[in-house]
Design an enzyme around this catalytic site. Structure first.
Site: not given
Length: 266
Positions: A32, A34
């Protein structure tokens, strides 16, 4: 992993970019972005480019669940109206710090890149992610980047689109990471690339969706105290044994590097 719950886009936007690997790797490592690779939510970070580094009240109101992508389209439109342009966005994205220990993990992966195929699946946007990864000097580690398509229109406004449509009831309308990962694994299998393990590093609720479908041989790395970790703990309490992958919570990505080092020794 061949299970899951379909692409809309905008003209002149980038979507799914990367470079190939010289020989079949043993592991697929999924990141991922963020609050995983970087230590902030980049959608919130762009507000630093706004006048007074704040949004008007109408854009600070709660938005309908599942419609965050549309909310960010409105935020970017407002920033464009305020004169925020490519250089301003680029400066913000390049300044977002990496999460603790992430430089150590990337250094380890650089030394062992023939063993890992690395992709990124994020509900942020392609322009911001690429700016950040290039600034950190790690863009070349990623074979593919899957994120919401973004680009600059004739006015110089940063525009954003949804990644795709899907039928998953757990994910926001614009992106189901489980669908993306499932399709990627199927594509690589057609190219005769099979992975011994899938390794998934994330933090959010939308990271739990793909992680929950991993096999017993796979590993999920949820960031401690974040939604992915809490959802995994809840699932384990409510349905013991329902989560098949090994769970390795982390505070520092250096812990992930150490785990992968041990994995390579086996």
């Amino acid at each position: 992993m061949r299970r899951c719950c379909g692409g809309a886009g905008l003209p002149c936007l980038f979507k799914g970019v990367g470079m190939g690997s010289p020989r079949p790797p043993r592991y697929l490592l999924v990141f991922d972005f963020d609050e995983t690779i970087v230590n902030e939510n980049s959608d919130e970070s762009v507000v630093r480019a706004a006048p007074g580094q704040a949004l008007p009240e109408r854009l600070r109101q709660p938005f309908h669940q599942g419609s965050y992508n549309e909310h960010m389209q409105r935020v970017l439109g407002y920033l464009g109206d305020q004169g925020v342009r490519m250089g301003d966005f680029k400066a913000v994205y390049e300044s977002i710090p990496l999460s603790p220990g992430m430089p150590d993990l990337f250094q380890f992966l650089s030394k062992n890149r023939e063993l890992f195929e690395i992709i990124l699946i994020s509900d942020a946007n392609t322009f911001g992610i690429e700016c950040s990864l290039r600034a950190a000097g790690v863009h070349g580690l990623f074979r593919k980047i899957f994120s919401n398509p973004s680009g600059f229109d004739k006015r110089g406004y940063l525009t954003l689109g949804p990644y795709h449509s899907h039928k998953c009831l757990e994910c926001p309308a614009n992106m189901c990471k489980r669908k993306i990962l499932s399709e990627y694994l199927a594509e690589r299998a057609r190219e005769d690339v099979e992975f011994q393990r899938v390794l998934y590093v994330g933090d959010g609720a939308n990271d739990f969706c793909p992680a929950a479908t991993l096999r017993a041989a796979d590993v999920a790395f949820p960031r401690k105290g974040y939604p992915m970790h809490r959802l995994a703990q809840e699932r384990q309490r409510e349905r013991p044994g329902a989560l098949q992958p090994t769970l390795v919570p982390w505070d520092s990505a250096a812990e992930i590097a150490r785990y992968l080092q041990e994995l390579l020794r086996k």
